[in-house]
Design a protein around this motif. Structure first.
Motif, PDB file in Angstrom:
ATOM      1  N   GLU A 193       0.869  -1.499   0.006  1.00 12.37           N
ATOM      2  CA  GLU A 193       0.322   0.139  -0.151  1.00 12.37           C
ATOM      3  C   GLU A 193       1.091   0.712   0.092  1.00 12.37           C
ATOM      4  N   PRO A 194       0.740   2.079  -1.019  1.00 14.55           N
ATOM      5  CA  PRO A 194       1.741   3.288  -0.968  1.00 14.55           C
ATOM      6  C   PRO A 194       1.213   3.816   0.430  1.00 14.55           C
ATOM      7  N   GLU A 195       2.863   4.506   0.723  1.00 11.22           N
ATOM      8  CA  GLU A 195       2.680   5.679   2.496  1.00 11.22           C
ATOM      9  C   GLU A 195       2.611   6.576   2.113  1.00 11.22           C
ATOM     10  N   VAL A 196       3.398   7.223   2.464  1.00 12.13           N
ATOM     11  CA  VAL A 196       3.259   9.005   3.374  1.00 12.13           C
ATOM     12  C   VAL A 196       5.046   8.723   4.034  1.00 12.13           C
ATOM     13  N   THR A 197       6.137   8.671   3.110  1.00 13.51           N
ATOM     14  CA  THR A 197       7.989   8.992   3.634  1.00 13.51           C
ATOM     15  C   THR A 197       7.487  10.205   5.105  1.00 13.51           C
ATOM     16  N   GLN A 198       8.157  10.735   5.540  1.00  6.91           N
ATOM     17  CA  GLN A 198       9.032  10.845   6.362  1.00  6.91           C
ATOM     18  C   GLN A 198      10.625  11.143   6.919  1.00  6.91           C
ATOM     19  N   THR A 199      11.357  12.044   6.302  1.00  8.75           N
ATOM     20  CA  THR A 199      13.403  12.103   7.249  1.00  8.75           C
ATOM     21  C   THR A 199      13.254  13.174   7.657  1.00  8.75           C
TER      22      THR A 199
ATOM     23  N   ARG B 152      13.651  28.839   9.638  1.00  3.60           N
ATOM     24  CA  ARG B 152      15.188  29.068   8.802  1.00  3.60           C
ATOM     25  C   ARG B 152      16.077  29.604  10.226  1.00  3.60           C
ATOM     26  N   SER B 153      15.470  29.502  11.562  1.00  4.12           N
ATOM     27  CA  SER B 153      15.921  30.343  13.011  1.00  4.12           C
ATOM     28  C   SER B 153      15.186  29.299  13.965  1.00  4.12           C
ATOM     29  N   THR B 154      15.016  28.403  14.765  1.00  9.14           N
ATOM     30  CA  THR B 154      15.034  27.491  15.417  1.00  9.14           C
ATOM     31  C   THR B 154      14.703  27.717  16.656  1.00  9.14           C
ATOM     32  N   LYS B 155      13.048  27.971  17.541  1.00  2.00           N
ATOM     33  CA  LYS B 155      12.708  28.390  18.738  1.00  2.00           C
ATOM     34  C   LYS B 155      12.624  27.255  19.254  1.00  2.00           C
ATOM     35  N   LEU B 156      12.864  27.359  21.030  1.00  2.00           N
ATOM     36  CA  LEU B 156      12.815  26.284  21.707  1.00  2.00           C
ATOM     37  C   LEU B 156      10.695  26.090  21.617  1.00  2.00           C
ATOM     38  N   GLU B 157      10.628  26.355  21.148  1.00  2.77           N
ATOM     39  CA  GLU B 157       8.804  26.212  20.735  1.00  2.77           C
ATOM     40  C   GLU B 157       8.250  25.437  19.566  1.00  2.77           C
ATOM     41  N   ASP B 158       9.600  25.783  18.902  1.00  3.78           N
ATOM     42  CA  ASP B 158       9.037  24.630  17.716  1.00  3.78           C
ATOM     43  C   ASP B 158       9.325  23.311  17.982  1.00  3.78           C
ATOM     44  N   SER B 159       9.765  23.283  18.689  1.00  2.00           N
ATOM     45  CA  SER B 159       9.959  21.931  19.362  1.00  2.00           C
ATOM     46  C   SER B 159       8.520  21.274  19.567  1.00  2.00           C
ATOM     47  N   ALA B 160       8.260  20.099  18.131  1.00  4.57           N
ATOM     48  CA  ALA B 160       7.218  19.015  18.449  1.00  4.57           C
ATOM     49  C   ALA B 160       7.768  18.538  17.117  1.00  4.57           C
ATOM     50  N   MET B 161       6.024  17.648  16.946  1.00  6.37           N
ATOM     51  CA  MET B 161       6.152  16.333  15.457  1.00  6.37           C
ATOM     52  C   MET B 161       5.707  17.326  14.816  1.00  6.37           C
ATOM     53  N   TYR B 162       6.328  17.004  13.668  1.00  2.32           N
ATOM     54  CA  TYR B 162       5.394  17.349  12.666  1.00  2.32           C
ATOM     55  C   TYR B 162       5.651  16.683  11.493  1.00  2.32           C
ATOM     56  N   PHE B 163       3.506  16.282  11.095  1.00  7.00           N
ATOM     57  CA  PHE B 163       3.368  15.230  10.563  1.00  7.00           C
ATOM     58  C   PHE B 163       3.693  16.350   8.500  1.00  7.00           C
ATOM     59  N   CYS B 164       3.338  15.458   8.257  1.00  9.91           N
ATOM     60  CA  CYS B 164       3.386  15.951   6.464  1.00  9.91           C
ATOM     61  C   CYS B 164       2.014  15.287   6.056  1.00  9.91           C
ATOM     62  N   ALA B 165       1.305  15.422   5.110  1.00 12.03           N
ATOM     63  CA  ALA B 165       0.596  14.306   4.596  1.00 12.03           C
ATOM     64  C   ALA B 165      -0.532  14.509   3.198  1.00 12.03           C
TER      65      ALA B 165
ATOM     66  N   PRO C 219     -11.296  13.095  -0.200  1.00 11.22           N
ATOM     67  CA  PRO C 219     -10.542  13.819   1.293  1.00 11.22           C
ATOM     68  C   PRO C 219     -10.168  12.975   2.221  1.00 11.22           C
ATOM     69  N   GLU C 220      -9.883  11.669   2.049  1.00  6.15           N
ATOM     70  CA  GLU C 220      -9.013  10.886   3.273  1.00  6.15           C
ATOM     71  C   GLU C 220      -7.478  11.390   2.736  1.00  6.15           C
ATOM     72  N   ALA C 221      -6.951  11.524   4.824  1.00  7.01           N
ATOM     73  CA  ALA C 221      -5.513  12.417   4.008  1.00  7.01           C
ATOM     74  C   ALA C 221      -5.161  11.115   4.553  1.00  7.01           C
ATOM     75  N   PHE C 222      -4.061  11.236   4.340  1.00  4.94           N
ATOM     76  CA  PHE C 222      -2.769   9.762   4.374  1.00  4.94           C
ATOM     77  C   PHE C 222      -1.281  10.972   5.172  1.00  4.94           C
ATOM     78  N   PHE C 223      -0.733   9.860   6.815  1.00  4.16           N
ATOM     79  CA  PHE C 223       0.049  10.722   7.792  1.00  4.16           C
ATOM     80  C   PHE C 223       1.265  10.130   7.226  1.00  4.16           C
ATOM     81  N   GLY C 224       2.324  10.602   7.021  1.00  4.71           N
ATOM     82  CA  GLY C 224       3.035  10.218   6.919  1.00  4.71           C
ATOM     83  C   GLY C 224       3.839   9.900   8.911  1.00  4.71           C
TER      84      GLY C 224
END
Lengths: 111, 111
Positions: free
Chosen positions: B1-7, B80-93, B98-103
């Motif tokens: 099955e196709p999937e979204v990949t993130q690195t 560009r210039s990361t801040k402490l508050e940028d700490s998070a999980m980042y998801f691509c979709a 209508p249905e979204a596929f997430f990495g």
């Protein structure tokens, strides 16, 4: 904002019981979707209900939509320990517009 | 099955440094998104991309953020210039319906 808000925030049930999660939203929608997220993982689409539908089933999942109340519910029947995850509702204004997620319900199913 | 990949799956960076998060959407999809999720909180929309341009962005997506589809397969998010508050999980979709596929997400930690 059209964001969905789920309740309860957390739900703990015994294996075999049914789990019901609710979602409310604020603006008109094209469809509403439910997603599941295992801890630290990506979101997986579960089920979609369109604005002109009232109820939909998929396996052990049943989702309802009441557009007059701007609310939806997700029922998981005969829950299993493997259903332990966070469940999010997401609203879609008109298809392919960004999904707007609620805060999620953390479901724990105890074996 | 196709999937979204993130690195990468995890990225630790010093405050003020630039980071690039990479995503390979499902090949025949036309709509691409970035979301972020601060630990245990809701999934927040950042930006959507269609036809090689930004179609919508949230208030979070300020001048520090940019997206690019450099080669027809990759979809990148640059901070560009990361801040402490940028700490998070980042998801691509990605989606073509209508249905979204997430990495599976990139966990970004800014120290």
């Amino acid at each position: 904002s059209q964001q969905g808000e789920e309740d309860p925030q957390a739900l703990s049930i015994q294996e075999g019981e049914n789990a019901t999660m609710n979602c409310s939203y604020k603006t008109s929608i094209n469809n509403l979707q439910w997603y599941r997220q295992n801890s630290g993982r990506g979101l997986v689409h579960l089920i979609l209900i369109r604005s002109n539908e009232r109820e939909k089933h998929s396996g052990r999942l049943r989702v309802t939509l009441d557009t007059s109340k701007k609310s939806s519910s997700l029922l998981i029947t005969a829950s299993r320990a493997a259903d332990t995850a966070s469940y999010f509702c997401a609203t879609d204004r008109r298809g392919n517009t960004p999904l707007v997620f609620g805060k999620g319900t953390r479901l724990s199913v105890i074996a | 099955e196709p999937e979204v990949t993130q690195t990468p799956s995890h990225q630790v960076t010093q405050m003020g440094q630039e980071v690039i998060l990479r995503c390979v959407p499902i090949s025949n999809h036309l709509y691409f998104y970035w979301y972020r999720q601060i630990l245990g909180q809701k999934v927040e929309f950042l930006v959507s991309f269609y036809n090689n341009e930004i179609s919508e962005k949230s208030e979070i997506f300020d001048d520090q953020f940019s997206v690019e589809r450099p080669d027809g397969s990759n979809f990148t998010l640059k901070i560009r210039s990361t801040k402490l508050e940028d700490s998070a999980m980042y998801f691509c979709a990605s989606r073509d319906r209508p249905e979204a596929f997430f990495g599976q997400g990139t966990r970004l930690t800014v120290v």
